[in-house]
Design an enzyme around this catalytic site. Structure first.
Site, short mmCIF file in Angstrom:
data_model
loop_
_atom_site.label_atom_id
_atom_site.label_comp_id
_atom_site.label_asym_id
_atom_site.label_seq_id
_atom_site.Cartn_x
_atom_site.Cartn_y
_atom_site.Cartn_z
N LYS A 23 0.85 -1.21 0.00
CA LYS A 23 0.00 0.00 0.00
C LYS A 23 0.88 1.25 0.00
O LYS A 23 0.67 2.17 -0.78
CB LYS A 23 -0.88 0.01 1.24
N ARG A 123 0.24 14.47 12.44
CA ARG A 123 0.69 14.22 11.07
C ARG A 123 0.93 15.52 10.29
O ARG A 123 0.34 15.79 9.27
CB ARG A 123 -0.32 13.34 10.33
C1 EPZ Z 1 4.45 6.95 6.28
O1 EPZ Z 1 3.76 7.98 6.94
C2 EPZ Z 1 3.48 5.79 6.15
N1 EPZ Z 1 2.34 6.19 5.33
C3 EPZ Z 1 3.00 5.38 7.54
O2 EPZ Z 1 2.15 4.24 7.39
C4 EPZ Z 1 4.23 4.98 8.36
O3 EPZ Z 1 3.81 4.67 9.67
C5 EPZ Z 1 5.23 6.14 8.40
O4 EPZ Z 1 5.57 6.53 7.05
C6 EPZ Z 1 6.53 5.78 9.11
O5 EPZ Z 1 7.14 4.72 8.44
C7 EPZ Z 1 2.48 6.17 3.97
O6 EPZ Z 1 3.53 5.88 3.42
C8 EPZ Z 1 1.24 6.55 3.19
P1 EPZ Z 1 6.69 10.29 8.35
P2 EPZ Z 1 4.41 9.46 6.94
O7 EPZ Z 1 6.55 11.52 7.50
O8 EPZ Z 1 5.24 9.66 5.75
C9 EPZ Z 1 6.75 13.79 11.56
C10 EPZ Z 1 0.26 2.95 7.78
O9 EPZ Z 1 -0.23 2.43 8.79
N2 EPZ Z 1 6.59 14.68 10.40
O10 EPZ Z 1 7.85 9.40 8.12
O11 EPZ Z 1 3.30 10.42 7.22
C11 EPZ Z 1 5.52 12.91 11.76
O12 EPZ Z 1 4.57 13.58 12.56
C12 EPZ Z 1 0.78 4.37 7.81
O13 EPZ Z 1 0.37 2.37 6.66
C13 EPZ Z 1 6.64 16.05 10.61
O14 EPZ Z 1 6.81 16.52 11.73
O15 EPZ Z 1 5.36 9.41 8.20
C14 EPZ Z 1 6.08 11.69 12.45
O16 EPZ Z 1 6.18 11.95 13.84
C15 EPZ Z 1 0.60 4.98 9.19
N3 EPZ Z 1 6.49 16.89 9.53
C16 EPZ Z 1 7.49 11.57 11.87
O17 EPZ Z 1 7.79 12.84 11.30
C17 EPZ Z 1 6.31 16.40 8.25
O18 EPZ Z 1 6.21 17.20 7.30
C18 EPZ Z 1 7.62 10.51 10.78
O19 EPZ Z 1 6.57 10.74 9.87
C19 EPZ Z 1 6.26 15.00 8.07
C20 EPZ Z 1 6.41 14.16 9.16
#
Ligand code: EPZ
Length: 420
Positions: A23, A123
Site C-alpha cells: 500500500k 501528522r
Molecule cells: C508513512 O507515513 C506511512 N504512510 C506510515 O504508514 C508509516 O507509519 C510512516 O511513514 C513511518 O514509516 C504512507 O507511506 C502513506 P513520516 P508518513 O513523515 O510519511 C513527523 C500505515 O499504517 N513529520 O515518516 O506520514 C511525523 O509527525 C501508515 O500504513 C513532521 O513533523 O510518516 C512523524 O512523527 C501509518 N512533519 C514523523 O515525522 C512532516 O512534514 C515521521 O513521519 C512530516 C512528518
C-alpha cells in the site's frame, strides 16, 4: 457489507497466503503518473484497498484516466483538468498530499487541502512544504488549503529534512525529477518504498541516485515518459501474517514476498521463537503458538529500524508470550489506542508515556472490541485468532484501507473468521 468481523479463537493456521503489493508504495507510485502525459502501468497493485480506490477517485478528479484490471492499473494524466485536491477527498486519505509534488512539478500549480491529523497523530506536512519551497515553489496556507505555485517551473535545490520523513522524502523527490538542475535531499528516508518509487521514476526517465541512503541526488529532466512497474510486496502485511502464525501455531507459506526489507522485525520475531525462512520467492513461517513465545523489547524507529506499522501487531504477540516485553513508540505521538482494547481481552499492559510494559498472560478472552486505526485493527484481529471464545471487531473499514481480503486469506488457512 457489515463492518464487523467475528473470530472464534484457537484455530491453528496452515496453508498459503498471497502477499499483496505494498500500500505504502502503490499510493505514491500512482501519484507519479501526474508527472507525465504518457501512460504509467502498475502491476501487482493492491487495487481493492479502500485507500487505493480513494486515490484513484482523486487522480480522476485531477484529470487522469485510470483503468483497473485485476492487480494492474493504467494511469494516464494526459491533461490536468483540475489542480485542486478537495478537502472531502483528502480527509478520507491523508496520502492524497502526495499529489502536491507531482502537480507542482508538471503543472506548476496545485491547491491541496491540508490533510489534517488522524487517529495516531497530528501528522504535520511542514517538511513537505519546506522541501518544495526549497525548489522555488511559492506556497501559502489559506482556508485549510496548501496553495502552491511555481510559474516558471521548479528549480533544483538542497534540503535537509529536520526529521526523517517517509512521504516527505517521496513528495520532494517526485517534484525534483522535473526541476531545472540538481536537487540534493539530506536526512532522507531510507524505506524500501522510497527505493521502489525511485526505481519507477527511473523507468520513466528520471535521474535519481542515492535512494535507500540518507542522501538522494536528483538531476531534473524536461519530461518523463511511459513506463511499467511492478509494486514491491507489502512488508507490513508480510510481518502481520508472521505474527499471526506465531500466535496460533502452525505453518504459513507467504507467497511472492521477501525478507529483504524485514531484518529488524525478523530478528526480533526469531528471538521470540518464530521460525522464518526465505524459500525462493516465498517466505515459510512456522509457529508453536503464543504460549511458546518469549517476551522481547522493541523500539520503533525509521527504516531500517523496527517499523512503527508493526508495533500494534507486535504488542498483541507479547500479550500472550512468556515473560514481559517493553514497547517504545518513537514515531507517532498516539499509537497505543489498541492497548485499552487488548486489556479488555485480558492483556496486562501498562503505559508510561511513549513506552508500554506487556506482561504475558496465559490466554486472552474473546470480547467485543473497537478498531481505531489501520494497524490497531489488525492487532485486534490477531488477538481474536488466539483468544479463547469469540471476538467481534467493530469498524473494520479501517482494516480495508490497508489489507486486501484479510478475512478470505485467513479463513483459507483455517481461521474461524467471518464478516458479520
Ligand atoms: C508513512 O507515513 C506511512 N504512510 C506510515 O504508514 C508509516 O507509519 C510512516 O511513514 C513511518 O514509516 C504512507 O507511506 C502513506 P513520516 P508518513 O513523515 O510519511 C513527523 C500505515 O499504517 N513529520 O515518516 O506520514 C511525523 O509527525 C501508515 O500504513 C513532521 O513533523 O510518516 C512523524 O512523527 C501509518 N512533519 C514523523 O515525522 C512532516 O512534514 C515521521 O513521519 C512530516 C512528518
Amino acid at each position: 457489507m457489515s463492518d464487523k468481523i467475528l473470530i472464534k479463537g484457537g484455530k491453528k493456521l496452515k496453508g498459503e497466503i498471497p502477499i499483496s503489493g505494498a500500500k505504502n508504495a502503490a499510493l505514491k507510485l500512482a501519484c507519479a503518473s501526474l508527472l507525465t502525459e504518457e501512460q504509467l502501468t502498475l502491476t501487482n497493485s493492491p487495487n481493492t484497498l479502500r485507500d487505493m480506490k480513494s486515490l484513484f477517485d482523486l487522480l480522476q478528479h485531477i484529470g487522469a484516466d485510470v483503468v483497473v484490471k485485476g492487480k494492474t492499473v493504467s494511469l494516464t494524466a494526459a491533461k490536468i483538468k483540475d489542480d485542486t485536491a478537495p478537502y472531502d477527498l483528502v480527509r478520507k486519505m491523508r496520502a492524497s498530499i502526495m499529489v502536491l509534488g507531482p502537480l507542482l512539478a508538471r503543472h506548476h500549480k496545485a491547491r491541496v487541502s491540508l490533510p489534517g491529523g488522524c487517529a495516531i497523530g497530528t501528522r504535520p506536512v511542514d517538511f513537505h512544504i519546506e522541501g518544495l519551497r526549497t525548489l522555488g515553489a511559492k506556497i501559502v496556507l489559506e482556508d485549510g488549503y496548501i496553495n502552491a505555485k511555481a510559474s516558471k517551473g521548479l528549480v533544483g535545490g538542497e534540503y535537509t529534512f529536520p526529521r526523517v520523513s517517509h512521504t516527505g522524502t517521496e513528495n520532494v523527490m517526485m517534484a525534483a525529477t522535473l526541476a531545472k538542475g540538481v536537487t540534493v535531499l539530506r536526512n532522507a528516508a531510507k524505506e524500501p518504498e522510497v527505493v521502489d518509487l525511485a526505481d519507477c521514476l527511473r523507468a520513466m526517465g528520471a535521474k535519481i541516485k542515492g535512494d535507500g541512503t540518507d542522501t538522494i541526488t536528483i538531476t531534473g529532466v524536461a519530461k518523463l515518459k511511459a513506463a511499467k512497474h511492478s509494486v514491491m510486496p507489502d512488508r507490513i502485511e508480510t510481518g502481520t501474517f508472521m505474527i499471526a502464525v506465531g500466535l496460533t501455531g502452525g505453518e504459513l507459506l507467504l507467497k511472492n514476498t521477501t525478507l529483504a526489507h524485514q531484518s529488524a522485525l525478523v530478528a526480533l520475531l526469531k528471538q521470540a521463537g518464530i521460525s522464518i525462512e526465505q524459500k525462493g520467492k516465498n517466505v515459510l513461517v512456522k509457529g508453536k503458538g503464543g504460549h511458546s513465545l518469549q517476551g522481547v523489547d522493541v523500539m520503533t524507529e525509521a527504516y531500517p529500524g523496527f517499523p512503527t506499522d508493526m508495533q500494534a501487531q507486535f504488542m498483541t504477540m507479547l500479550s500472550v508470550a512468556n515473560g514481559a516485553g517493553m514497547v517504545t513508540e518513537t514515531i507517532f505521538e498516539n499509537r497505543f489506542m489498541h492497548v485499552p482494547e487488548l486489556c479488555r481481552m485480558g492483556a496486562k499492559i501498562t503505559v508510561h508515556g511513549s513506552s508500554a510494559i506487556i506482561r504475558g498472560v496465559d490466554k486472552l478472552k474473546g470480547a467485543e472490541v473497537m478498531a481505531t486505526d489501520l494497524r490497531a485493527s489488525v492487532a485486534l484481529v490477531l488477538a481474536g485468532l488466539v483468544a479463547e471464545g469469540e471476538t467481534v471487531v467493530n469498524r473494520i473499514y479501517h482494516l480495508e484501507r490497508g489489507y486486501e481480503d484479510l478475512v478470505g486469506k485467513l479463513s483459507a488457512c483455517g481461521a474461524a473468521i467471518s464478516r458479520l
